[in-house]
Design a protein around this motif. Structure first.
Motif, PDB file in Angstrom:
ATOM      1  N   SER A  49      38.418  39.879  20.955  1.00  0.00           N
ATOM      2  CA  SER A  49      37.267  40.407  21.690  1.00  0.00           C
ATOM      3  C   SER A  49      36.172  40.842  20.728  1.00  0.00           C
ATOM      4  O   SER A  49      34.988  40.543  20.937  1.00  0.00           O
ATOM      5  CB  SER A  49      37.702  41.580  22.569  1.00  0.00           C
ATOM      6  OG  SER A  49      36.591  42.160  23.218  1.00  0.00           O
ATOM      7  N   LEU A  78      33.103  38.746  33.571  1.00  0.00           N
ATOM      8  CA  LEU A  78      34.488  39.192  33.643  1.00  0.00           C
ATOM      9  C   LEU A  78      34.920  39.741  35.004  1.00  0.00           C
ATOM     10  O   LEU A  78      36.071  39.553  35.401  1.00  0.00           O
ATOM     11  CB  LEU A  78      34.728  40.276  32.576  1.00  0.00           C
ATOM     12  CG  LEU A  78      34.503  39.855  31.124  1.00  0.00           C
ATOM     13  CD1 LEU A  78      34.735  41.037  30.196  1.00  0.00           C
ATOM     14  CD2 LEU A  78      35.408  38.696  30.745  1.00  0.00           C
ATOM     15  N   TYR A  82      38.477  39.360  37.381  1.00  0.00           N
ATOM     16  CA  TYR A  82      39.338  40.526  37.530  1.00  0.00           C
ATOM     17  C   TYR A  82      39.548  40.860  38.998  1.00  0.00           C
ATOM     18  O   TYR A  82      40.677  41.119  39.437  1.00  0.00           O
ATOM     19  CB  TYR A  82      38.751  41.736  36.800  1.00  0.00           C
ATOM     20  CG  TYR A  82      39.553  42.985  37.063  1.00  0.00           C
ATOM     21  CD1 TYR A  82      40.783  43.181  36.438  1.00  0.00           C
ATOM     22  CD2 TYR A  82      39.106  43.948  37.969  1.00  0.00           C
ATOM     23  CE1 TYR A  82      41.544  44.315  36.714  1.00  0.00           C
ATOM     24  CE2 TYR A  82      39.857  45.076  38.237  1.00  0.00           C
ATOM     25  CZ  TYR A  82      41.073  45.257  37.606  1.00  0.00           C
ATOM     26  OH  TYR A  82      41.827  46.362  37.883  1.00  0.00           O
ATOM     27  N   LEU A 144      42.038  46.246  29.707  1.00  0.00           N
ATOM     28  CA  LEU A 144      40.725  45.785  30.148  1.00  0.00           C
ATOM     29  C   LEU A 144      39.729  46.943  30.168  1.00  0.00           C
ATOM     30  O   LEU A 144      38.558  46.769  29.814  1.00  0.00           O
ATOM     31  CB  LEU A 144      40.840  45.149  31.538  1.00  0.00           C
ATOM     32  CG  LEU A 144      41.829  43.976  31.642  1.00  0.00           C
ATOM     33  CD1 LEU A 144      41.892  43.456  33.072  1.00  0.00           C
ATOM     34  CD2 LEU A 144      41.450  42.862  30.681  1.00  0.00           C
ATOM     35  N   TYR A 289      42.252  34.517  30.609  1.00  0.00           N
ATOM     36  CA  TYR A 289      41.872  35.743  31.308  1.00  0.00           C
ATOM     37  C   TYR A 289      42.338  35.718  32.766  1.00  0.00           C
ATOM     38  O   TYR A 289      42.908  36.717  33.250  1.00  0.00           O
ATOM     39  CB  TYR A 289      40.366  35.955  31.204  1.00  0.00           C
ATOM     40  CG  TYR A 289      39.872  37.250  31.798  1.00  0.00           C
ATOM     41  CD1 TYR A 289      40.467  38.466  31.468  1.00  0.00           C
ATOM     42  CD2 TYR A 289      38.809  37.258  32.695  1.00  0.00           C
ATOM     43  CE1 TYR A 289      40.015  39.661  32.015  1.00  0.00           C
ATOM     44  CE2 TYR A 289      38.348  38.453  33.245  1.00  0.00           C
ATOM     45  CZ  TYR A 289      38.956  39.638  32.902  1.00  0.00           C
ATOM     46  OH  TYR A 289      38.509  40.821  33.451  1.00  0.00           O
TER      47      TYR A 289
END
Length: 353
Positions: A49, A78, A82, A144, A289
């Motif tokens: 990251s 993102l 998620y 996260l 992810y």
């Protein structure tokens, strides 16, 4: 010119996501976990990251990109993935908890409102049994949230720090985490509970992120030119060899060595050898992810219900089918998240991770 994507790092991200899935799949393939050190993949995620954020945003931040624009760009990238994964996991949790498959102690208010809301917000869930960060997500959302907080701090002011200063902060943080690993008695498998998040959790994530930024900056100055070129596939296998190392008790020394030495070295060698990367690595990276966010629901169903016939003992073939379902769901989440949607313009924001 520095490329905007390193497919070798995509491959590492994908292999690390698979490592987490297999680490969580305890008692499905065999008694215990298949990859005892698979939890260290999270620390590699933090390093990756830092590298990728610096790759895509360092110059923009130096040129005046605002924190709000940075967070908007990251959110568009993102949060849809998620939320898609979280909705599935929440549905599994609600069904299991309301059907008696979950441990006692959850009130209806927490089952139907508290856990779902806090999970969607990526926040720790308090007032429930135990110290789980997010029961519907197998607590993966702690990492996260750490990433969001560290990303915010980086875009707010850490990007302006000299490389040497960032390196010293990373080393100091890793030394402190090593000491914590010994005193907690759990090595680096710590920081994932809601009670430790704002202490050990951040201590585990922030130094690794800063190390990734340092690695990127060293790369821009051609520091890796003398490193050997090694087939990326061999380097990815090396990571799996690290993850499969057996453990009967906590291994703080091995954990520290794997995270602070082997992890950065692996990233540097993959950056050096990126041009040899196969297309398979790119595909693994695209699913990493979504796989990380969506797999908890399948693991919970397999371990706690008779749905897959795995709640009474390991069955490798059925366990492999569960992992394949995780990949299928990850592909579906990835596809849905890529559907066209309105996107306000953000000046100088990078368009991909």
């Amino acid at each position: 010119m520095t490329p905007k994507r390193f497919h070798s790092l995509d491959g590492l991200r994908g292999v690390c996501a698979l490592s987490v899935v297999l680490f969580h799949a305890a008692d499905l393939f065999r008694p215990g976990t298949l990859l005892p050190h698979g939890f260290l993949a999270v620390d590699v995620f933090f390093i990756l990251s830092g590298f990728v954020i610096a790759l895509n945003y360092d110059a923009a931040l130096q040129n005046g990109l605002r924190l709000k624009s940075f967070l908007q760009a990251r959110g568009r990238r993102l949060l849809p993935v998620y939320w898609l994964g979280a909705v599935f996991n929440i549905a599994v949790f609600v069904w299991m908890a309301s059907s008696g498959y979950y441990p006692d102690g959850y009130t209806n208010l927490m089952i139907w409102f508290g856990v779902p809301l806090l999970t969607l917000l990526m926040l720790p869930v308090f007032s429930i049994p135990g110290d789980s960060f997010s029961p519907a997500m197998l607590s993966v959302s702690w990492s996260l949230l750490v990433e969001w907080l560290v990303n915010t701090a980086y875009a707010a002011w850490l990007f302006s720090f000299r490389t040497r200063t960032l390196a010293m902060l990373a080393i100091t943080g890793w030394l402190a985490m090593t000491v914590v690993g010994y005193f907690t008695g759990r090595g680096w498998c710590a920081g994932i509970s809601r009670n430790e998040f704002f202490t050990v959790g951040l201590l585990r994530g922030a130094p690794a992120f800063l190390a990734g930024v340092v690695i990127f900056r060293l790369h821009t100055h051609s520091w890796f030119a003398k490193l050997p070129v090694i087939a990326p596939e061999l380097l990815l296998i090396l990571w799996l060899c690290i993850a499969v190392v057996p453990t009967a008790t906590a291994t703080p020394s091995f954990d520290a060595f794997a995270v602070t030495i082997l992890g950065p070295l692996l990233v540097m060698l993959l950056v050096r050898s990126d041009y040899q990367t196969s297309t398979l690595a790119k595909n693994l990276g695209a699913l990493s992810y979504p796989l990380y966010t969506v797999h908890p629901g399948f693991i919970l169903l397999a371990q706690g219900t008779p749905l897959f016939g795995l709640n009474h003992g390991p069955q490798p073939l059925r366990a492999a089918c569960v992992v394949m379902l995780c990949f299928l769901a990850a592909w579906l989440v990835h596809t849905l998240a890529r559907l066209p949607r309105p996107r306000p313009a953000v000046a100088n924001a990078a368009q991909h991770l």
